[in-house]
Design a protein around this motif. Sequence first.
Motif, PDB file in Angstrom:
ATOM      1  N   ALA A   1      -2.159   9.325   5.583  1.00 32.63           N
ATOM      2  CA  ALA A   1      -1.577   9.722   6.905  1.00 32.63           C
ATOM      3  C   ALA A   1      -1.574  11.165   6.968  1.00 32.63           C
ATOM      4  O   ALA A   1      -2.143  11.411   8.456  1.00 32.63           O
ATOM      5  CB  ALA A   1      -0.222   9.624   6.503  1.00 32.63           C
ATOM      6  N   GLN A   2      -2.322  12.204   6.153  1.00 34.14           N
ATOM      7  CA  GLN A   2      -2.650  13.270   6.679  1.00 34.14           C
ATOM      8  C   GLN A   2      -4.093  13.730   7.898  1.00 34.14           C
ATOM      9  O   GLN A   2      -4.367  13.852   7.945  1.00 34.14           O
ATOM     10  CB  GLN A   2      -2.365  14.100   4.964  1.00 34.14           C
ATOM     11  CG  GLN A   2      -1.409  14.677   4.887  1.00 34.14           C
ATOM     12  CD  GLN A   2      -1.571  15.511   3.150  1.00 34.14           C
ATOM     13  OE1 GLN A   2      -2.504  15.504   2.455  1.00 34.14           O
ATOM     14  NE2 GLN A   2      -0.507  16.240   3.278  1.00 34.14           N
TER      15      GLN A   2
ATOM     16  N   THR B   1       0.925  -1.118   0.213  1.00 31.97           N
ATOM     17  CA  THR B   1      -0.611   0.250   0.298  1.00 31.97           C
ATOM     18  C   THR B   1       1.055   1.598   0.353  1.00 31.97           C
ATOM     19  O   THR B   1      -0.065   2.493   0.060  1.00 31.97           O
ATOM     20  CB  THR B   1      -0.806   0.150   1.224  1.00 31.97           C
ATOM     21  OG1 THR B   1      -0.064   0.238   2.346  1.00 31.97           O
ATOM     22  CG2 THR B   1      -1.948  -1.035   1.446  1.00 31.97           C
ATOM     23  N   ASP B   2       1.571   1.330  -0.220  1.00 32.46           N
ATOM     24  CA  ASP B   2       3.313   1.841   0.041  1.00 32.46           C
ATOM     25  C   ASP B   2       4.241   1.025  -0.470  1.00 32.46           C
ATOM     26  O   ASP B   2       4.996   0.356  -0.081  1.00 32.46           O
ATOM     27  CB  ASP B   2       2.843   2.958   1.591  1.00 32.46           C
ATOM     28  CG  ASP B   2       3.700   3.959   1.219  1.00 32.46           C
ATOM     29  OD1 ASP B   2       4.155   4.869  -0.001  1.00 32.46           O
ATOM     30  OD2 ASP B   2       4.118   4.972   2.478  1.00 32.46           O
ATOM     31  N   PHE B   3       4.908   2.662  -1.018  1.00 35.16           N
ATOM     32  CA  PHE B   3       6.663   2.245  -1.558  1.00 35.16           C
ATOM     33  C   PHE B   3       7.795   3.003  -0.701  1.00 35.16           C
ATOM     34  O   PHE B   3       7.777   3.731  -0.918  1.00 35.16           O
ATOM     35  CB  PHE B   3       6.611   2.486  -2.814  1.00 35.16           C
ATOM     36  CG  PHE B   3       6.169   0.964  -4.189  1.00 35.16           C
ATOM     37  CD1 PHE B   3       6.056   0.480  -4.691  1.00 35.16           C
ATOM     38  CD2 PHE B   3       4.226   1.210  -4.136  1.00 35.16           C
ATOM     39  CE1 PHE B   3       5.365  -1.406  -4.715  1.00 35.16           C
ATOM     40  CE2 PHE B   3       3.663   0.099  -4.426  1.00 35.16           C
ATOM     41  CZ  PHE B   3       3.954  -0.510  -5.105  1.00 35.16           C
ATOM     42  N   TRP B   4       8.611   2.120  -0.877  1.00 35.95           N
ATOM     43  CA  TRP B   4       9.943   2.715  -0.050  1.00 35.95           C
ATOM     44  C   TRP B   4      10.968   2.194  -0.670  1.00 35.95           C
ATOM     45  O   TRP B   4      11.540   3.259  -1.295  1.00 35.95           O
ATOM     46  CB  TRP B   4       9.724   2.519   1.431  1.00 35.95           C
ATOM     47  CG  TRP B   4      11.374   3.118   2.349  1.00 35.95           C
ATOM     48  CD1 TRP B   4      12.098   2.119   2.713  1.00 35.95           C
ATOM     49  CD2 TRP B   4      11.679   4.405   1.797  1.00 35.95           C
ATOM     50  NE1 TRP B   4      13.308   2.996   3.652  1.00 35.95           N
ATOM     51  CE2 TRP B   4      12.811   4.420   2.314  1.00 35.95           C
ATOM     52  CE3 TRP B   4      11.441   5.955   1.663  1.00 35.95           C
ATOM     53  CZ2 TRP B   4      13.966   4.553   2.821  1.00 35.95           C
ATOM     54  CZ3 TRP B   4      12.804   6.453   1.231  1.00 35.95           C
ATOM     55  CH2 TRP B   4      14.066   6.224   2.268  1.00 35.95           C
TER      56      TRP B   4
ATOM     57  N   VAL C   1       1.229   8.275  -3.466  1.00 35.62           N
ATOM     58  CA  VAL C   1       0.477   9.616  -2.726  1.00 35.62           C
ATOM     59  C   VAL C   1      -0.676   8.748  -2.501  1.00 35.62           C
ATOM     60  O   VAL C   1      -1.114  10.008  -0.980  1.00 35.62           O
ATOM     61  CB  VAL C   1      -0.203   9.953  -4.318  1.00 35.62           C
ATOM     62  CG1 VAL C   1      -1.963  10.795  -4.699  1.00 35.62           C
ATOM     63  CG2 VAL C   1       1.016  10.570  -5.378  1.00 35.62           C
ATOM     64  N   ALA C   2      -1.379   8.314  -1.971  1.00 35.27           N
ATOM     65  CA  ALA C   2      -2.593   7.202  -1.546  1.00 35.27           C
ATOM     66  C   ALA C   2      -2.385   7.216   0.186  1.00 35.27           C
ATOM     67  O   ALA C   2      -2.687   7.575   0.663  1.00 35.27           O
ATOM     68  CB  ALA C   2      -2.996   6.648  -1.864  1.00 35.27           C
ATOM     69  N   ALA C   3      -1.044   6.820  -0.084  1.00 32.57           N
ATOM     70  CA  ALA C   3      -0.360   6.680   1.801  1.00 32.57           C
ATOM     71  C   ALA C   3      -0.469   8.199   1.506  1.00 32.57           C
ATOM     72  O   ALA C   3      -0.519   7.961   3.512  1.00 32.57           O
ATOM     73  CB  ALA C   3       1.070   5.852   1.746  1.00 32.57           C
TER      74      ALA C   3
END
Length: 379
Positions: free
Chosen positions: A277-278, A135-138, A271-273
């Motif tokens: 987070a916001q 759901t997120d990429f690092w 962007v979705a992650a």
Amino acid sequence: MLAYVGQVIARGLPGAVWVRAEIAAVTDRRHLYLDLVQSGEEGEVARCRATVWARERFALDAKFRRATGGGLTAGLKVLLFGEATFHEQYGFALNVLDIAPEFTLGDAALRLAEGRETLVREGVYSLNRQLALPTDFWRFAVLSPREAAGLGDFRREIDPLERAGVVRPVYLEATFQGPGAAASLRRGVQAALELHGAEPLDALVVIRGGGAVTDLAWLNDLPFARALATFPAPVVTGLGHARDDTLPDEVACARTDTPSKAAALIVRAVVAAAAQAQEDARTIRAHAAGVLVDAEAGAHWTLDRARRAAAQQVEAAAASVDALMKQALGLTPARTLGRGYALVRAEGGQPITRAAQVQAGQLLTLEFSDGVAGVRADG
């Protein structure tokens, strides 16, 4: 003797024949010069030269490209229609008159089907597809050809995120077509596996720009596909095609058509992650504000309750003091004497409270509410 050999070949093969072979090398000098080989279980078993003369070359090349999307390159298996010739100076050669592109396509499809069946039989075909896409990429690895246009398209989307410190891609290079492609691709996956062992990757992204069916066929290497299917992190492909299947596409966790779309998948997730987070931060701040309001209200309620309790305690204490005061006032000597009691004193005026204090013949003074009388103690 060489002339006789030429005559024998001409008499034995008076016309053109269809020949199946693998192209080992291609030399382009207006005419196309092909090195053809045939391989068996023990390796190469036959080799010869073939020539596509300029008068046939452009028509045959156009025919092959319309069907496969690419030209004749080393490593392809082909079905050629040609005449066997022998020249005293140049030796034996095959003059190519026609080509059957469907044979090359069929060979690629056969390799794909055989690879798929093998992976299914081994129980690894669906392993990577069963992993959850991040759901997120690092931190992720990117396997691509060196300086490929598709890599440039991918980096145009990813580089801004990397400069902002949002993602940390690791770029690996490999050859994606040609005889050396299989070994190079396997080394690339092994390098990604070592990266994952040192620090877990969110994904392995395999990309290349658009290519012909024959170019993509190099990706159907069974060990390479097996390595992707069993890779411990999700695999994302962006191999520059929409209609044609490759084994990497089939075993990958997520398949996209182009390197740009693979990059877009990553950007959307990031962007979705960030948006989530916001939203979470806003929720936390709102909750914290509510807790503070509740705490302030609770403090006021607690303070009021404490004040009420203190007031009640003060009232109770005052009532207790009043009772004690009344009791104390009720025990004054005058009131006690008024209830029929007498105060006994010695001659010096000291109060007598016990019989043991009285001696025989001692003069005692009895104080009543209405006067004093003297008596002598009876021995």
